[in-house]
Scaffold this active site. Structure first.
Site, mmCIF file in Angstrom:
data_model
loop_
_atom_site.group_PDB
_atom_site.id
_atom_site.type_symbol
_atom_site.label_atom_id
_atom_site.label_comp_id
_atom_site.label_asym_id
_atom_site.label_seq_id
_atom_site.Cartn_x
_atom_site.Cartn_y
_atom_site.Cartn_z
ATOM 1 N N THR A 397 -14.147 -37.791 -7.657
ATOM 2 C CA THR A 397 -14.088 -36.254 -7.152
ATOM 3 C C THR A 397 -15.037 -35.599 -8.315
ATOM 4 O OG1 THR A 397 -12.017 -35.955 -8.742
ATOM 5 C CG2 THR A 397 -11.710 -36.472 -6.439
ATOM 6 N N ASP A 398 -14.638 -35.738 -9.730
ATOM 7 C CA ASP A 398 -15.657 -34.825 -10.634
ATOM 8 C C ASP A 398 -16.856 -35.375 -10.742
ATOM 9 O OD1 ASP A 398 -14.550 -36.914 -11.772
ATOM 10 O OD2 ASP A 398 -13.617 -35.856 -13.722
ATOM 11 N N CYS A 399 -16.926 -36.769 -10.694
ATOM 12 C CA CYS A 399 -18.395 -37.190 -10.885
ATOM 13 C C CYS A 399 -19.248 -36.600 -9.587
ATOM 14 C CB CYS A 399 -18.390 -38.838 -10.863
ATOM 15 S SG CYS A 399 -17.351 -39.255 -12.195
#
Ligand code: LAN
Length: 660
Positions: A397-399
């Protein structure tokens, strides 16, 4: 009065001028460190349970490790061994029976003699504490593979769980992908009772490791035994009951069902190999899946597994040869390095560096879903970004959020951009990942209740059973969605507004009484608060919002006299602020960026933080290596080598912008 304010202005000006010099030096350093591929990556060591598993697999497979490598591995152990002879769960941790027992087996396998001071001190530590019967479960498992601990002393790892209907609340497909992908090959190896052929060393190690004769130990009484040093999450009563039930089942398990379960598990193992180009999601299944192929007799697959593992996960670093926590840190490091340069007034001077970074980000986006993804409990992937690179292929998600932010930020200046349809896929993917609680987890939506944590069999890690909503992941995705709303004006407005409002509510709920946000993937409250505040701002909160003001007050209350921030890694396991004896450049950078983004009125405090960072910079433009600052599952530290290269730069850039 006039005099005083003039002096303050002078001090500010002086700091600003030296900040600009520091930024230029840091950018030149980043330029020198950028790889051919346009990426940054670095040492990702720290966890001490990985290399012993790899060496165990080599011993099992009779795979020769070249002498020079063996020497560097032993050097590493010499460098991280604690003064009392033990090895910690991570390189800077106090002794753990889990890692010390495994490491002992490893150094002896690598050829160190039992009389070597490193070995004899380690052995004494193990024996004084009752020996490996107190090792946490993954340690017992690894020793079982080596014939140094019998399988009957382990809690059953039933492959049959994979045959249950998905509706079962504890179905493996509902677990956090890392947990799922570790217990998958474990179930195969357990079902086969895979044990390395014994030799002279086996007999020696049985004698050396245990303070009582090996054959006299009542193994089945030690299934739940865990040394005091390892017991972060000792088996809960629910898990003990479940283990008893599984043991009862194990005695009567139908051969036919077992065989079907083993086939199914092995099919999932092969699938994971195929969709990751044999890299695997992480270091543990990189070793264990490979071992499954050895046991299965598919030596071509096993060979590919070893080759990729050695290519990607072994790292000869500043303190010896170690196994890394992931196949690389490239996307993560590259998106942050690029954003840190973009935050300075010198992005133009580094156009070439940014262009190469852009291309790396573009070329490592994931452009298709994995085949039959639902059957293999996978989410969609198309449009996502991984932590490392495209061949690895698991989107995060954050990548994805950071990849998206960089792709959009650099889009205008680049000729060959990320295709706009793939940017849209990325937005859709981020939206599809939102949890029912409004937050975002790490790889997938949360698929099971938090109560499953009561079945956490690891004993040493916290929060591994399901993929929870995290402050960091939620904030990063919210920041990206806010950018997406501007980039695709009108196209996703309704969905994005709704997602941001729900995300903001989750962040507000996660804020602690004292105004801080707890981080889960780095130490700890400075990191979490940087994300918490940035996420709320992205969702439209004003800098005068009480939540933002409280977060800044929290940070200011933790600033040291010298202007820095420093948090000890035990903040993560204890879940409260613990001071580090020294200031830390990454902690200081996160705190300073938070205050700058929140337009804090504490200008003097911010200037002192900036000055501390400036004074701390090395002549080569980087910042000195400090205590490990990455973490996972509350207890295990991991080295983000490049955090000391871009976070201070980024913070100086954002601070300087508030001063202009
Ligand atoms: C990682 C590496 C990346 C990291 C970030 C993207 C930085 C974070 O923001 C979200 C979580 C994530 C993806 C993450 C989770 C846990 C990982 C995969 C690791 C720290 C790398 C190694 C670790 C993995 C769990 C190690 C194996 C141990 C187990 C307990 C399975």
């Amino acid at each position: 009065m006039t005099m005083q304010s003039e002096t303050i202005t002078d001090a500010k000006r002086a700091t600003l001028v030296s900040a600009e010099r520091a930024m230029l030096r840091a950018i030149e350093h980043l330029r020198a460190e950028q790889t051919e591929r346009g990426a940054w990556w670095g040492d990702y060591g720290g966890p001490m349970f990985l290399m012993p598993m790899y060496v165990a697999a080599c011993r099992y497979a009779r795979r020769e490790i070249p002498a020079d490598k063996r020497g560097r591995m032993l050097e590493y152990i010499g460098n991280v061994q604690q003064p009392d002879g033990s090895v910690g769960l991570h390189a800077e941790g106090a002794g753990s029976m889990f890692t010390t027992a495994m490491t002992y087996a490893m150094i002896r396998t690598l050829g160190m003699s039992a009389d070597h001071p490193v070995a004899s001190k380690m052995r004494a530590w193990i024996r004084d504490r009752g020996g490996p019967v107190g090792a946490a479960s993954w340690g017992k498992f690894t020793l079982a593979l080596l014939g140094l601990y019998p399988w009957e002393g382990l809690a059953p790892l039933l492959p049959e769980l994979w045959l249950l209907p998905y509706a079962t609340p504890f179905h493996p497909g509902r677990l956090w992908c890392h947990c799922r992908q570790v217990y998958l090959p474990m179930a195969y190896l357990y079902a086969k009772r895979s044990t390395c052929a014994p030799d002279v060393l086996t007999a020696q190690l049985r004698e050396e490791l245990y303070p009582t004769p090996y054959d006299s130990i009542a193994w089945s009484e030690h299934i739940e035994t865990v040394a005091r040093e390892d017991a972060y999450r000792p088996s809960s009563p629910v898990l003990r009951a479940a283990n008893k039930a599984m043991l009862a089942y194990e005695k009567r398990a139908s051969r036919r069902v077992r065989e079907r379960a083993v086939r199914s598990v092995y099919e999932h193992v092969c699938y994971e190999d195929d969709v990751t180009n044999d890299i695997k999601i992480g270091p543990v299944n990189a070793v264990l899946n490979t071992l499954c192929h050895v046991v299965e007799g598919d030596l071509a697959r096993a060979e590919r597994g070893f080759v990729e593992l050695e290519r990607w996960y072994l790292w000869d670093g500043h303190d010896g040869l170690k196994m890394q926590g992931y196949n690389s840190t490239e996307i993560w490091d590259t998106t942050f390095a690029a954003q840190s340069i973009l935050a300075t007034p010198f992005a133009d001077e580094a156009k070439d560096v940014l262009a190469k970074a852009h291309d790396f980000v573009r070329d490592n986006q994931i452009i298709e879903d994995v085949p039959s993804f639902e059957k293999y409990y996978r989410h969609r992937s198309k449009g996502g970004w991984p932590f490392s690179n495209r061949p690895h292929g698991w989107p995060i998600t954050d990548c994805t959020a950071e990849g998206f932010k960089v792709a959009v930020a650099l889009e205008e200046s680049q000729a060959e951009k990320v295709p706009v349809e793939l940017l849209r896929d990325s937005v859709r993917l981020m939206l599809s990942w939102q949890n029912d609680d409004g937050g975002w987890a790490s790889y997938e939506r949360q698929r099971g209740g938090a109560w499953i944590e009561a079945l956490n069999p690891s004993q040493v890690f916290g929060d591994i059973m399901v993929d929870y909503s995290y402050v960091e992941c939620s904030s990063a995705v919210m920041q990206a969605l806010a950018k997406a709303k501007r980039r695709f004006a009108g196209e996703f407005d309704v969905e994005i507004d709704r997602a941001l409002a729900r995300g903001a509510a989750l962040l507000r709920a996660k804020q602690r009484e004292d105004g801080s946000f707890e981080g889960s993937w780095a130490v700890c409250f400075t990191y979490g608060t940087w994300f918490g505040v940035s996420g709320l701002l992205a969702a439209g909160a004003s800098t005068r919002d009480p939540a933002i003001v409280r977060a800044c007050e929290f940070l200011l209350s933790k600033q040291r006299k010298d202007g820095a921030w420093g948090e000890h890694h035990t903040s993560c396991s204890e879940r409260r602020w613990v001071d580090h004896p020294d200031g830390h450049a990454a902690n200081t950078a996160w705190a300073l960026m938070t205050l700058a983004r929140a337009k804090s009125s504490a200008q003097g405090e911010m200037r002192r933080a900036a000055q501390w960072l400036i004074d701390r910079q090395s002549t080569d433009g980087s910042w000195p290596r400090e205590s490990l600052v990455g973490v996972f599952n509350r207890t295990c530290m991991i080295n983000y080598e490049n955090y000391r290269r871009y976070f201070p730069l980024w913070a100086l850039g954002e601070w300087a912008a508030t001063e202009r």
